[in-house]
Design a protein around this motif. Structure first.
Motif, PDB file in Angstrom:
ATOM      1  N   ASP A 135       0.823  -1.218   0.067  1.00  0.00           N
ATOM      2  CA  ASP A 135       0.116  -0.025   0.038  1.00  0.00           C
ATOM      3  C   ASP A 135       1.062   1.270   0.106  1.00  0.00           C
ATOM      4  OD1 ASP A 135      -1.567   2.120   0.265  1.00  0.00           O
ATOM      5  OD2 ASP A 135      -2.933   0.953   1.975  1.00  0.00           O
ATOM      6  N   VAL A 136       1.164   1.883  -1.119  1.00  0.00           N
ATOM      7  CA  VAL A 136       1.897   3.048  -1.270  1.00  0.00           C
ATOM      8  C   VAL A 136       1.513   4.139  -0.265  1.00  0.00           C
ATOM      9  CG1 VAL A 136       0.485   4.017  -3.020  1.00  0.00           C
ATOM     10  CG2 VAL A 136       2.937   4.639  -2.942  1.00  0.00           C
ATOM     11  N   ASN A 137       0.098   4.406   0.166  1.00  0.00           N
ATOM     12  CA  ASN A 137      -0.223   5.324   1.024  1.00  0.00           C
ATOM     13  C   ASN A 137       0.323   5.041   2.477  1.00  0.00           C
ATOM     14  OD1 ASN A 137      -1.443   7.015  -0.784  1.00  0.00           O
ATOM     15  ND2 ASN A 137      -3.277   5.603  -0.871  1.00  0.00           N
ATOM     16  N   TYR A 138       0.102   3.833   2.826  1.00  0.00           N
ATOM     17  CA  TYR A 138       0.855   3.477   4.079  1.00  0.00           C
ATOM     18  C   TYR A 138       2.468   3.683   3.943  1.00  0.00           C
ATOM     19  CZ  TYR A 138       1.946   0.573   8.146  1.00  0.00           C
ATOM     20  OH  TYR A 138       2.683  -0.202   9.284  1.00  0.00           O
ATOM     21  N   PHE A 139       2.970   3.388   3.014  1.00  0.00           N
ATOM     22  CA  PHE A 139       4.506   3.619   2.834  1.00  0.00           C
ATOM     23  C   PHE A 139       4.905   5.236   3.060  1.00  0.00           C
ATOM     24  CE2 PHE A 139       7.752   5.243  -0.326  1.00  0.00           C
ATOM     25  CZ  PHE A 139       8.804   4.847   0.552  1.00  0.00           C
ATOM     26  N   ILE A 140       3.885   6.024   2.427  1.00  0.00           N
ATOM     27  CA  ILE A 140       4.147   7.537   2.606  1.00  0.00           C
ATOM     28  C   ILE A 140       4.040   7.801   3.958  1.00  0.00           C
ATOM     29  CG2 ILE A 140       3.358   9.665   1.942  1.00  0.00           C
ATOM     30  CD1 ILE A 140       2.708   8.563  -0.767  1.00  0.00           C
ATOM     31  N   ARG A 141       2.797   7.297   4.731  1.00  0.00           N
ATOM     32  CA  ARG A 141       2.694   7.883   5.979  1.00  0.00           C
ATOM     33  C   ARG A 141       3.635   7.248   7.020  1.00  0.00           C
ATOM     34  NH1 ARG A 141      -2.662   5.688   4.824  1.00  0.00           N
ATOM     35  NH2 ARG A 141      -2.240   3.839   6.327  1.00  0.00           N
ATOM     36  N   CYS A 142       3.944   6.073   7.011  1.00  0.00           N
ATOM     37  CA  CYS A 142       5.203   5.556   7.847  1.00  0.00           C
ATOM     38  C   CYS A 142       6.345   6.231   7.607  1.00  0.00           C
ATOM     39  CB  CYS A 142       5.445   4.161   7.472  1.00  0.00           C
ATOM     40  SG  CYS A 142       4.037   3.302   8.131  1.00  0.00           S
ATOM     41  N   TYR A 143       6.847   6.644   6.362  1.00  0.00           N
ATOM     42  CA  TYR A 143       7.932   7.578   6.034  1.00  0.00           C
ATOM     43  C   TYR A 143       7.988   8.689   6.518  1.00  0.00           C
ATOM     44  CZ  TYR A 143      11.894   9.092   3.209  1.00  0.00           C
ATOM     45  OH  TYR A 143      13.071   9.431   2.799  1.00  0.00           O
ATOM     46  N   ARG A 144       6.730   9.417   6.390  1.00  0.00           N
ATOM     47  CA  ARG A 144       6.789  10.616   6.947  1.00  0.00           C
ATOM     48  C   ARG A 144       6.877  10.715   8.528  1.00  0.00           C
ATOM     49  NH1 ARG A 144       2.209  12.291   4.839  1.00  0.00           N
ATOM     50  NH2 ARG A 144       3.049  13.327   3.173  1.00  0.00           N
ATOM     51  N   ARG A 145       6.196   9.651   9.084  1.00  0.00           N
ATOM     52  CA  ARG A 145       6.267   9.669  10.733  1.00  0.00           C
ATOM     53  C   ARG A 145       7.600   9.343  11.149  1.00  0.00           C
ATOM     54  NH1 ARG A 145       3.426   5.039  11.412  1.00  0.00           N
ATOM     55  NH2 ARG A 145       1.440   6.347  10.844  1.00  0.00           N
ATOM     56  N   LYS A 146       8.489   8.831  10.273  1.00  0.00           N
ATOM     57  CA  LYS A 146       9.867   8.416  10.867  1.00  0.00           C
ATOM     58  C   LYS A 146      11.005   9.455  10.587  1.00  0.00           C
ATOM     59  CE  LYS A 146      13.664   6.127  11.508  1.00  0.00           C
ATOM     60  NZ  LYS A 146      14.150   5.909  13.077  1.00  0.00           N
ATOM     61  N   TYR A 147      11.040  10.147   9.257  1.00  0.00           N
ATOM     62  CA  TYR A 147      11.961  11.005   8.993  1.00  0.00           C
ATOM     63  C   TYR A 147      11.261  12.451   8.830  1.00  0.00           C
ATOM     64  CZ  TYR A 147      14.031   6.842   7.586  1.00  0.00           C
ATOM     65  OH  TYR A 147      14.870   5.594   7.323  1.00  0.00           O
ATOM     66  N   GLY A 148      10.250  12.696   9.128  1.00  0.00           N
ATOM     67  CA  GLY A 148       9.490  14.072   9.232  1.00  0.00           C
ATOM     68  C   GLY A 148       9.129  14.718   7.820  1.00  0.00           C
ATOM     69  N   GLU A 149       9.191  13.889   6.705  1.00  0.00           N
ATOM     70  CA  GLU A 149       9.106  14.553   5.485  1.00  0.00           C
ATOM     71  C   GLU A 149       8.272  13.547   4.623  1.00  0.00           C
ATOM     72  OE1 GLU A 149      12.808  16.209   4.083  1.00  0.00           O
ATOM     73  OE2 GLU A 149      13.599  14.191   3.504  1.00  0.00           O
ATOM     74  N   SER A 150       7.767  13.830   3.380  1.00  0.00           N
ATOM     75  CA  SER A 150       7.299  12.532   2.614  1.00  0.00           C
ATOM     76  C   SER A 150       8.504  12.112   1.779  1.00  0.00           C
ATOM     77  CB  SER A 150       6.336  13.392   1.794  1.00  0.00           C
ATOM     78  OG  SER A 150       6.983  14.290   0.682  1.00  0.00           O
ATOM     79  N   GLY A 194       8.590  11.800  -1.319  1.00  0.00           N
ATOM     80  CA  GLY A 194       8.557  13.065  -2.552  1.00  0.00           C
ATOM     81  C   GLY A 194       9.538  14.018  -2.215  1.00  0.00           C
ATOM     82  N   LYS A 195       9.477  14.609  -1.013  1.00  0.00           N
ATOM     83  CA  LYS A 195      10.284  15.526  -0.541  1.00  0.00           C
ATOM     84  C   LYS A 195      11.604  15.308  -0.515  1.00  0.00           C
ATOM     85  CE  LYS A 195      10.364  19.536   2.692  1.00  0.00           C
ATOM     86  NZ  LYS A 195      10.006  20.281   3.909  1.00  0.00           N
ATOM     87  N   THR A 196      11.983  14.187   0.144  1.00  0.00           N
ATOM     88  CA  THR A 196      13.409  13.696   0.219  1.00  0.00           C
ATOM     89  C   THR A 196      13.823  13.374  -1.260  1.00  0.00           C
ATOM     90  OG1 THR A 196      12.743  12.321   2.205  1.00  0.00           O
ATOM     91  CG2 THR A 196      14.580  11.700   0.824  1.00  0.00           C
ATOM     92  N   ARG A 197      13.198  13.130  -1.958  1.00  0.00           N
ATOM     93  CA  ARG A 197      13.496  12.803  -3.428  1.00  0.00           C
ATOM     94  C   ARG A 197      14.007  14.174  -4.204  1.00  0.00           C
ATOM     95  NH1 ARG A 197      11.127   9.268  -7.864  1.00  0.00           N
ATOM     96  NH2 ARG A 197      12.582   7.735  -7.302  1.00  0.00           N
ATOM     97  N   LEU A 198      13.028  15.266  -3.582  1.00  0.00           N
ATOM     98  CA  LEU A 198      13.342  16.510  -4.284  1.00  0.00           C
ATOM     99  C   LEU A 198      14.815  17.123  -3.822  1.00  0.00           C
ATOM    100  CD1 LEU A 198       9.817  18.199  -4.268  1.00  0.00           C
ATOM    101  CD2 LEU A 198      11.106  17.434  -6.433  1.00  0.00           C
ATOM    102  N   SER A 199      15.052  17.126  -2.602  1.00  0.00           N
ATOM    103  CA  SER A 199      16.090  17.420  -1.984  1.00  0.00           C
ATOM    104  C   SER A 199      17.469  16.726  -2.456  1.00  0.00           C
ATOM    105  CB  SER A 199      15.857  16.959  -0.591  1.00  0.00           C
ATOM    106  OG  SER A 199      16.267  15.599   0.061  1.00  0.00           O
ATOM    107  N   HIS A 200      17.186  15.570  -2.863  1.00  0.00           N
ATOM    108  CA  HIS A 200      18.325  14.837  -3.635  1.00  0.00           C
ATOM    109  C   HIS A 200      18.752  15.433  -5.082  1.00  0.00           C
ATOM    110  CE1 HIS A 200      19.140  11.952  -0.721  1.00  0.00           C
ATOM    111  NE2 HIS A 200      17.964  11.222  -0.874  1.00  0.00           N
ATOM    112  N   PHE A 201      17.457  15.862  -5.769  1.00  0.00           N
ATOM    113  CA  PHE A 201      17.712  16.171  -7.140  1.00  0.00           C
ATOM    114  C   PHE A 201      18.016  17.907  -6.916  1.00  0.00           C
ATOM    115  CE2 PHE A 201      14.611  12.866  -8.295  1.00  0.00           C
ATOM    116  CZ  PHE A 201      15.544  11.912  -8.293  1.00  0.00           C
ATOM    117  N   ALA A 202      17.766  18.638  -6.024  1.00  0.00           N
ATOM    118  CA  ALA A 202      17.903  20.079  -5.805  1.00  0.00           C
ATOM    119  C   ALA A 202      19.277  20.515  -6.342  1.00  0.00           C
ATOM    120  CB  ALA A 202      17.382  20.455  -4.665  1.00  0.00           C
TER     121      ALA A 202
END
Length: 289
Positions: free
Chosen positions: A264-279, A281-289
């Motif tokens: 469940d991708v939505n569950y993944f996003i929720r767990c990721y945000r809870r652990k790292y404080g960001e989605s 997608g935001k982590t990905r953008l910071s790599h590409f910035a």
């Protein structure tokens, strides 16, 4: 008091039987890694291994010239994976196979059956002795056989030497170890199994079946040695697996979630945000910035 353990049960007899039969008959080599996108999110393992098909038909997904390819093993054939190489059982495979995995901490002996009902480990043994320098050189020599046909005599002889090495290790008694040391060793084996199967929807029962332990004992091992519950440890391992995959622009968030065992991708996003404080997608953008 520390006590020495007996040799690895029936494994010495089983391994010697392979040699008497003159196996392997053919050797397939899995030597390439590739990017996560090229692998379709399938993981690679950083430790060498090989398997021999005992019955049925073994099929594995490997990379050849940076393209996914399915190789087929018949009875007596072997497949060898170099460190960082992709070698993943194909869904259509139906086989009985004996496998050997060489980690820096242990050597794993596996008897596995893949049928229409799924994949099962019939026997497992985790041996604290590790591959010596000669054995590591045999693997390196196999990597130098890149491009050789499956009936290559040199590759067959090198795998035969590796089988001899595993037979010799299995015939030696285990070093003396305390009860606490044995428990930690078992926990390390459980962690290794999890890391290799994070892309599957595995749980505590899968680990207990693999190690032939009661599920409650598995939970105690993770609580005692990681300070976490089994589910919490597994969730954290899945999220940590996702971090480097987010750096690959060719993988979308859904593919990354599936590659880490989230259905469940939505569950993944929720767990990721809870652990790292960001989605993610935001982590990905910071790599590409």
């Amino acid at each position: 008091m520390p006590a020495a353990h007996a040799p690895a049960g029936p494994w010495p007899t089983w391994i010697r039987r392979l040699l008497r039969r003159g196996w392997p008959r053919r050797v397939h080599l899995a030597l390439e890694s590739g990017t996560p996108a090229l692998r379709g999110g399938l993981p690679v393992h950083d430790i060498p291994r090989f398997s021999i098909c005992l019955a049925g038909t073994g099929r594995y997904i490997v990379l050849r010239q940076q393209k996914l390819e399915i190789i087929t093993l018949q009875r007596g054939d072997a497949v060898v994976a170099a460190p960082q190489a992709l070698m993943e059982p194909h869904a259509s495979a139906l086989y009985l196979a004996m496998g050997f995995v060489f980690t820096p901490e242990m050597t794993r002996y596996l008897l596995a059956k893949k049928g229409r009902g799924g994949h099962r480990f019939l026997q497992t043994h985790h041996y604290s002795r590790v591959l010596d320098e000669d054995g590591r050189h045999f693997f390196q020599a196999l990597q130098n056989r890149r491009g050789s046909p499956p009936d290559d005599l040199a590759a067959r002889r090198l795998v035969e030497l590796l089988i001899i090495k595993t037979a010799e290790m299995s015939e030696q008694p285990e070093p003396a170890v305390t009860k606490a040391g044995k428990a930690r060793f078992t926990w390390q084996a459980a962690c290794q199994f999890l890391q290799e199967n994070l892309h599957h929807p595995i749980g505590r029962q899968d680990v207990s079946s693999f190690l032939h332990l009661h599920p409650n004992h598995v939970s105690r091992l993770f609580r005692d040695f990681s300070g976490r519950s089994f589910l919490n440890y597994l969730l954290l391992a899945r999220l940590e697996r996702a971090r480097p995959l987010l750096k690959d622009p060719q993988l979308n968030i859904t593919e990354i979630a599936h590659a880490c065992g989230f259905r469940d991708v939505n569950y993944f996003i929720r767990c990721y945000r809870r652990k790292y404080g960001e989605s993610p997608g935001k982590t990905r953008l910071s790599h590409f910035a």
